[in-house]
Design a protein around this motif. Structure first.
Motif, mmCIF file in Angstrom:
data_model
loop_
_atom_site.group_PDB
_atom_site.id
_atom_site.type_symbol
_atom_site.label_atom_id
_atom_site.label_comp_id
_atom_site.label_asym_id
_atom_site.label_seq_id
_atom_site.Cartn_x
_atom_site.Cartn_y
_atom_site.Cartn_z
ATOM 1 N N ALA A 1 -7.859 0.690 -1.047
ATOM 2 C CA ALA A 1 -7.201 1.757 -1.796
ATOM 3 C C ALA A 1 -8.195 2.869 -2.082
ATOM 4 O O ALA A 1 -9.406 2.649 -2.116
ATOM 5 C CB ALA A 1 -6.633 1.217 -3.108
ATOM 6 N N ALA B 1 -3.939 2.289 0.367
ATOM 7 C CA ALA B 1 -3.082 2.734 -0.732
ATOM 8 C C ALA B 1 -3.739 3.919 -1.442
ATOM 9 O O ALA B 1 -4.960 4.004 -1.531
ATOM 10 C CB ALA B 1 -2.871 1.595 -1.725
ATOM 11 N N PRO C 1 0.810 -1.222 0.000
ATOM 12 C CA PRO C 1 0.000 0.000 0.000
ATOM 13 C C PRO C 1 0.845 1.275 0.000
ATOM 14 O O PRO C 1 0.324 2.358 -0.233
ATOM 15 C CB PRO C 1 -0.811 -0.122 1.293
ATOM 16 C CG PRO C 1 -0.002 -0.991 2.167
ATOM 17 C CD PRO C 1 0.714 -1.949 1.253
#
Length: 146
Positions: free
Chosen positions: A93, A42, A10
């Protein structure tokens, strides 16, 4: 010995091969040496989106958001809380739609926040609108069962 899983870092977005039997040992990235599975979220770009979402053996949940979006700001800490809860099971993410218009267009993002869950490199579920961490976890459980 179990086959290694491909897991994206990440922090630096590099691919790491981690034996499934060692997932509980809190492995670090071979490139940047930061933790791989501690629940960090991320930050993706147009260039990183496809590889991160489709080249991981863990399911990947991407939050498409924008800095001007009130519901996105409200959901951000809930998303982070869910990421910590799901550490080692799902990679989380975020993709800023203002900074990554190509990926936003590719995935047909029409409203934000929009969450897309990828599994085995394919989109398996999509949800628009902000939700608390508990509802997000229930949604993940529903779509990852089986």
């Amino acid at each position: 010995m179990s086959d290694p899983l491909q897991i994206k870092c990440p922090h630096c977005l590099r691919t790491n091969r981690v034996p499934a039997s060692r997932l509980g040992e809190r492995p670090n990235c071979g490139a940047c040496k930061k933790p791989l599975l501690n629940g960090d979220v991320a930050t993706l770009t147009d260039a990183a989106m496809s590889a991160f979402a489709t080249q991981s053996d863990l399911p990947v949940l991407v939050d498409f958001w924008a800095s001007w979006c009130g519901p996105c700001k409200t959901m951000a800490p809930e998303f982070q809380q869910a990421a910590k809860h799901w550490a080692g099971k799902v990679s989380f993410a975020k993709l800023n739609t203002e900074e990554a218009p190509q990926a936003s267009g590719q995935y047909g993002i029409r409203s934000i926040p929009t969450l897309i869950l990828f599994r085995g490199g394919r989109e398996v579920a999509r949800q628009s609108g902000a939700m608390p961490a508990s509802q997000l976890s229930a949604w993940l459980n529903q779509h990852l069962a089986g």
